[in-house]
Design a protein around this motif. Structure first.
Motif, mmCIF file in Angstrom:
data_model
loop_
_atom_site.group_PDB
_atom_site.id
_atom_site.type_symbol
_atom_site.label_atom_id
_atom_site.label_comp_id
_atom_site.label_asym_id
_atom_site.label_seq_id
_atom_site.Cartn_x
_atom_site.Cartn_y
_atom_site.Cartn_z
ATOM 1 N N ALA A 149 37.954 52.021 38.254
ATOM 2 C CA ALA A 149 38.583 51.034 37.359
ATOM 3 C C ALA A 149 40.017 50.757 37.798
ATOM 4 C CB ALA A 149 38.553 51.544 35.922
ATOM 5 N N GLU A 150 40.739 51.819 38.188
ATOM 6 C CA GLU A 150 42.118 51.638 38.658
ATOM 7 C C GLU A 150 42.157 50.800 39.939
ATOM 8 O OE1 GLU A 150 46.203 51.927 38.728
ATOM 9 O OE2 GLU A 150 44.880 52.572 37.108
ATOM 10 N N ALA A 152 39.898 48.568 40.911
ATOM 11 C CA ALA A 152 39.566 47.187 40.565
ATOM 12 C C ALA A 152 40.783 46.473 39.984
ATOM 13 C CB ALA A 152 38.400 47.162 39.583
ATOM 14 N N LYS A 153 41.531 47.172 39.139
ATOM 15 C CA LYS A 153 42.728 46.575 38.539
ATOM 16 C C LYS A 153 43.761 46.252 39.615
ATOM 17 C CE LYS A 153 46.424 47.564 35.331
ATOM 18 N NZ LYS A 153 47.144 48.593 34.630
ATOM 19 N N LEU A 154 43.984 47.165 40.566
ATOM 20 C CA LEU A 154 44.947 46.934 41.641
ATOM 21 C C LEU A 154 44.526 45.755 42.521
ATOM 22 C CD1 LEU A 154 45.774 50.609 42.723
ATOM 23 C CD2 LEU A 154 47.305 48.985 41.550
ATOM 24 N N LYS A 156 42.605 43.276 41.628
ATOM 25 C CA LYS A 156 42.730 42.058 40.829
ATOM 26 C C LYS A 156 44.177 41.606 40.787
ATOM 27 C CE LYS A 156 41.053 40.429 36.404
ATOM 28 N NZ LYS A 156 40.483 40.831 35.131
ATOM 29 N N ASP A 157 45.107 42.552 40.611
ATOM 30 C CA ASP A 157 46.535 42.198 40.587
ATOM 31 C C ASP A 157 46.989 41.671 41.952
ATOM 32 O OD1 ASP A 157 46.760 42.967 37.970
ATOM 33 O OD2 ASP A 157 47.625 44.964 38.415
#
Length: 162
Positions: A149-150, A152-154, A156-157
């Motif tokens: 999840a971390e 994917a967030k990175l 995406k950012d």
């Protein structure tokens, strides 16, 4: 040359066996062959306190001679083998026995290394199971759900910034 080698071998053999030959003195021998046999058997059970890895029968130390004479004195006085052993142990302690008696102290002495090995094996099995459990918690790509999840967030950012 072979004659010199055979002479050296004979000399070496003579010196190697000389220690045992001089350990037991003929003046210590009892007149009664049965008592002498018991004395020799008992002498093999006691440790020379000077040499420590030899029986008093094999040692030529002065203390070993004194112990051999003491054993013979006790036998001539009418003591049983067990009484002689108990008497010598009472004077010199358990260390004088080449084969220690079974007691709490000897159980601890011999059992402690086994216990330490079993505890070490238990710790290794527990650590291995813990690692196996942690490996099972991760997915096929080696990431846990929280790490995925971390990531994917990175990503995406990063895509938004680009």
């Amino acid at each position: 040359m072979s004659r010199i080698a055979s002479l050296l071998a004979a000399l070496w053999l003579g010196l190697a066996t000389a220690g045992a030959a001089f350990a037991f003195n003929p003046d210590e021998v009892l007149d009664d062959p049965a008592l002498e046999a018991r004395a020799r058997t008992l002498s093999l059970e006691f440790r020379c306190l000077v040499c420590q890895n030899q029986s008093i029968d094999d040692s030529n130390a002065e203390l070993a001679r004194d112990l051999r004479l003491l054993v013979r004195e006790r036998l001539v006085a009418g003591d049983t083998d067990q009484q002689v052993i108990d008497y010598v142990v009472s004077r010199y302690g358990e260390f004088v026995l080449l084969k220690p008696r079974f007691s709490v102290r000897t159980v601890l002495l011999w059992g402690a290394p086994v216990a330490i090995l079993l505890i070490g094996a238990g710790v290794m099995v527990a650590a291995s199971r813990k690692r196996a459990g942690a490996a099972a918690a991760t997915s096929a790509d080696g990431l846990s759900d929280a790490e995925r999840a971390e990531l994917a967030k990175l990503l995406k950012d990063r895509d938004r910034q680009a």
